[in-house]
Scaffold this motif. Structure first.
Motif, PDB file in Angstrom:
ATOM      1  N   UNK A  91       0.824  -1.212   0.000  1.00 32.28           N
ATOM      2  CA  UNK A  91       0.000   0.000   0.000  1.00 32.28           C
ATOM      3  C   UNK A  91       0.857   1.261   0.000  1.00 32.28           C
ATOM      4  N   UNK A  92       1.931   1.235   0.769  1.00 33.29           N
ATOM      5  CA  UNK A  92       2.827   2.403   0.820  1.00 33.29           C
ATOM      6  C   UNK A  92       4.257   1.908   0.645  1.00 33.29           C
ATOM      7  N   UNK A  93       4.648   1.591  -0.590  1.00 33.28           N
ATOM      8  CA  UNK A  93       5.990   1.031  -0.812  1.00 33.28           C
ATOM      9  C   UNK A  93       7.085   1.995  -0.376  1.00 33.28           C
ATOM     10  N   UNK A  94       8.075   1.459   0.306  1.00 36.33           N
ATOM     11  CA  UNK A  94       9.201   2.266   0.765  1.00 36.33           C
ATOM     12  C   UNK A  94      10.458   1.845   0.030  1.00 36.33           C
ATOM     13  N   UNK A  95      11.307   2.809  -0.261  1.00 33.40           N
ATOM     14  CA  UNK A  95      12.595   2.511  -0.870  1.00 33.40           C
ATOM     15  C   UNK A  95      13.507   1.928   0.204  1.00 33.40           C
ATOM     16  N   UNK A 118      12.807  15.858   1.597  1.00 36.92           N
ATOM     17  CA  UNK A 118      12.276  16.456   0.377  1.00 36.92           C
ATOM     18  C   UNK A 118      10.761  16.304   0.325  1.00 36.92           C
ATOM     19  N   UNK A 119      10.035  17.332  -0.098  1.00 36.90           N
ATOM     20  CA  UNK A 119       8.572  17.239  -0.186  1.00 36.90           C
ATOM     21  C   UNK A 119       8.156  16.130  -1.161  1.00 36.90           C
ATOM     22  N   UNK A 120       7.274  15.270  -0.699  1.00 37.60           N
ATOM     23  CA  UNK A 120       6.734  14.229  -1.566  1.00 37.60           C
ATOM     24  C   UNK A 120       7.630  13.031  -1.781  1.00 37.60           C
ATOM     25  N   UNK A 121       8.785  12.984  -1.119  1.00 36.49           N
ATOM     26  CA  UNK A 121       9.678  11.836  -1.299  1.00 36.49           C
ATOM     27  C   UNK A 121       9.067  10.591  -0.664  1.00 36.49           C
ATOM     28  N   UNK A 122       9.069   9.448  -1.358  1.00 37.35           N
ATOM     29  CA  UNK A 122       8.573   8.206  -0.743  1.00 37.35           C
ATOM     30  C   UNK A 122       9.401   7.864   0.491  1.00 37.35           C
ATOM     31  N   UNK A 292      11.630   6.978  -7.370  1.00 47.48           N
ATOM     32  CA  UNK A 292      12.230   7.041  -6.034  1.00 47.48           C
ATOM     33  C   UNK A 292      13.745   6.878  -6.100  1.00 47.48           C
ATOM     34  N   UNK A 293      14.222   5.916  -6.894  1.00 45.99           N
ATOM     35  CA  UNK A 293      15.660   5.711  -7.030  1.00 45.99           C
ATOM     36  C   UNK A 293      16.306   6.912  -7.705  1.00 45.99           C
ATOM     37  N   UNK A 294      15.661   7.447  -8.727  1.00 43.59           N
ATOM     38  CA  UNK A 294      16.189   8.625  -9.422  1.00 43.59           C
ATOM     39  C   UNK A 294      16.350   9.792  -8.453  1.00 43.59           C
TER      40      UNK A 294
END
Length: 317
Positions: A91-95, A118-122, A292-294
């Motif tokens: 549901x909420x994938x994390x890096x 950072x705003x919106x970063x996973x 997310x990786x980028x």
């Protein structure tokens, strides 16, 4: 020719690793006759035998050796894809980022702290790996990105160099070399060096200081195999081995700074290759990164100051 499927590759690898159909069948939880038939079908489709039969233990043919090596890569890729897909389906994938204990986790924490602000970063989670394990964690799908350090296996990874530092020799305090002000790699010739699990030839050359591209073949120690020392699994065990007089070692300068010991002398080595750290993630031939990786890679460039043009995929070490 019809391609082999994953199930057939698993069957073949079980036989190739056990060198015996009965043991392979037991390992797979099946009876021997269907396993033998499956291997024969593979050989008919391939048009070549995979095993030399008639020996007490099965022997792999040239085709079998190739399929063993390539099949292991296939299963590694399939397993990694499964793990990454399962994480993405949450549901909420994390890096997931990983690094070795010590300097690696310190650098990773700095990047993660900047990334998560950072705003919106996973979300991002840090997983601490064993020594020399981060690269394998990324390839195997257990982590999305890692801080890795030399010597590392770059197979299947894209790599961004982060930083370098010099290596120094860790020498037992009572060793004749301990009285020297500076060493060269040739001075270490004939000395035992600790072994690490699953050392490759390239890793061994790095560990023993024989990896310099500009090495003079006439210099002693550049081509000779260093004597084998005790097996070690982490840096603290390595320093204990040196302190006991069982081996010499080349270690990053920060290890010497953080581990002063009465039984170990740290000496500069003028021509040793450096210790290097890098960021690594799965190499995609398309050159595209997941968002997310980028974002994580771009954050690392800002935090560590890595050159933007050093971003690249790499060939196997």
């Amino acid at each position: 020719m019809e391609d082999f499927d994953v199930r057939e590759i698993r069957y073949f690898l079980a036989v190739a690793e056990e060198r015996n159909f009965s043991r392979a069948a037991a390992r797979l939880g099946m009876s021997q006759p269907p396993l033998s038939r499956a291997i024969k079908r593979m050989e008919r489709r391939l048009g070549a035998p995979l095993f030399e039969r008639g020996h007490r233990a099965l022997r792999l043919t040239a085709a079998g050796l190739t399929l063993r090596d390539e099949g292991r890569k296939v299963l590694e890729v399939v397993s990694a894809a499964t793990r990454r897909t399962r994480r993405a389906a949450r549901a909420a994938p994390a890096l997931t980022a990983t690094a070795e204990p010590g300097r690696g986790t310190e650098v990773l924490r700095r990047i993660v702290d900047a990334y998560t602000s950072l705003p919106g970063a996973p979300a991002a989670a840090i997983a601490v790996s064993g020594y020399r394990a981060p690269a394998a964690a990324v390839r195997g799908g257990h982590a999305d990105i890692a801080v890795i350090s030399t010597p590392y296996d770059r197979r299947g990874l894209a790599v961004l160099p982060l930083l370098e530092e010099r290596r120094v020799a860790a020498v037992p305090a009572g060793h004749p070399l301990a009285a020297r002000a500076e060493l060269r790699c040739a001075d270490l010739a004939g000395e035992p060096f600790p072994r690490w699990p699953d050392d490759t030839g390239a890793a061994r050359r790095y560990v023993t200081g024989q990896d310099r591209a500009d090495a003079d073949p006439a210099e002693p120690g550049d081509s000779a195999e260093a004597p084998v020392g005790p097996l070690v699994n982490d840096m603290q065990q390595l320093l204990e081995v040196v302190g006991l007089g069982q081996a010499l070692a080349l270690v990053p300068h920060h290890v010497a700074e953080r581990n002063p010991r009465a039984d170990v002398v740290y000496l500069p080595v003028a021509d040793a290759s450096p210790y290097a750290m890098a960021l690594a993630w799965p190499d995609d031939p398309s050159g595209l990164l997941c968002p997310a990786v980028d974002l994580f890679v771009k954050t690392a460039i800002e935090v560590v100051g890595a050159p933007r043009d050093s971003l690249r995929g790499t060939a196997p070490a």
